[in-house]
Design a protein around this motif. Structure first.
Motif: not given
Length: 370
Positions: A340-359
């Protein structure tokens, strides 16, 4: 309830071309890709609140809250008017360092004025699902025609000042080299929009005092290094030449006089940065991956990824993991390849990685250990 999705649910991470890798770096890391929420309209930026809820911007001019269990709110009221055209719209979001006390959030967006537009940044109080007391604290000058290269990421430094990354607005006439405008610049201001007294050009009457660095093309990724506290950015090249830079105060990064890519009409651009008095990028990609979003991982869920740099890609359709040593990139890997097209990536307070898809049916994804 959070669900698993079928995007390479278990990946074996290994080295991909380009850079030598040691045997220790070939250790497999397995993770699950979880779908947290979907149905977002071209999501662009995100910021976690202290209660674990996530603020997500949609490029079409909407801001929503997503709960940890994936519930998506109705659009928050009070968003400023935005130009939704090509790359323009509601872009990044950041929380004030004192958000728990003042409830202030910051938004970057393409602000229209007749047929022209430029990147603007506003701050407002988030109260009961509404934005109140909205104040524009920065406007890129001048406003220009067109709907491309607005930047724009917002990142607070440890000293409390706000960095704003901008684009050249599609201008190839060397405006990014001129200190008399905000075209192709990194901006540093205080949270109220005033200019810090130690900005590099604050005493230059011919320069915009908000400028931190210049000669940039379109900067869509920014992160503060967890150890040095320095700002790291990446920016789009033209036909190749996407760069990672560590912008220093007052320095010139070359665009459009220097790049490791060609113009879209295949006319070469000089890549001799230093001989022209420009700063060299610490890393670049040719062909272009179209990077967007950027975060240093400091969580506990993936101990092997501590202090690694993660970058989403648009044209590349993958997530990049970079290991660093001081100011050098020592290894890079591709994750979620050809997905997928990944627009943003961020670390959550739980220590997981979060991604937003550009669509149009944008998704919020979560990476957790297998």
């Amino acid at each position: 309830m959070t669900l698993k999705i079928n995007i390479s649910v278990m990946l074996l991470i290994f080295s991909f071309l380009f850079l030598p890798v040691t045997q220790a770096q070939r250790i497999q890391t397995e993770f699950d890709v979880l779908l947290v929420a979907e149905g977002l309209q071209f999501p662009w930026g995100m910021a976690f609140m202290p209660n674990g809820n996530l603020l997500v911007t949609e490029k079409i001019g909407q801001l929503r809250i997503i709960t940890p269990d994936g519930r998506v709110s109705e659009p928050i009221k009070g968003i400023p008017a935005v130009l939704v055209q090509q790359q323009g719209g509601l872009l990044d979001i950041a929380l004030d360092p004192e958000f728990s006390k003042n409830r202030l959030i910051y938004l970057s967006y393409s602000e229209p004025e007749g047929s022209r537009a430029s990147t603007a940044v506003a701050r407002a109080e988030l109260k009961d699902g509404n934005l109140e007391n909205l104040q524009v604290i920065f406007r890129q000058w001048p406003k220009t025609e067109g709907g491309v290269h607005f930047g724009s990421r917002l990142i607070f430094a440890s000293d409390g000042n706000l960095f704003i990354t901008l684009g050249d607005r599609g201008d190839y006439s060397e405006e990014a080299q001129q200190l008399s405008n905000h075209i192709g610049k990194i901006i540093r201001i205080r949270p109220d929009g005033t200019v810090p007294s130690d900005n590099p050009f604050v005493n230059n009457p011919k320069a915009k005092p908000e400028i931190w660095s210049y000669g940039h093309r379109s900067v869509q990724g920014a992160a503060i290094h967890p150890k040095s506290g320095e700002l790291w950015i990446h920016e789009h090249g033209p036909k190749g030449g996407d760069e990672i830079n560590i912008p220093q105060p007052g320095k010139n990064y070359g665009w459009p006089k220097a790049s490791y890519g060609n113009h879209y009409n295949d006319i070469p651009i000089k890549n001799e940065h230093a001989e022209q008095g420009f700063e060299e990028p610490i890393h670049y990609w040719t062909p272009s991956i179209a990077p967007s979003g950027m975060v240093f991982y400091t969580g506990k869920q993936f101990p092997g990824w501590r202090d690694n740099l993660f970058i989403g890609t648009l044209a590349g359709r993958h997530l990049v993991r970079l290991t660093t040593d001081n100011k050098k990139i020592t290894n890079k890997e591709k994750l979620l390849i050809n997905t997928l097209r990944f627009r943003d990536v961020e670390q959550g307070p739980d220590g997981a990685l979060y991604l937003l898809t550009d669509e149009e049916n944008g998704k919020l994804l979560k990476l957790t250990p297998k």
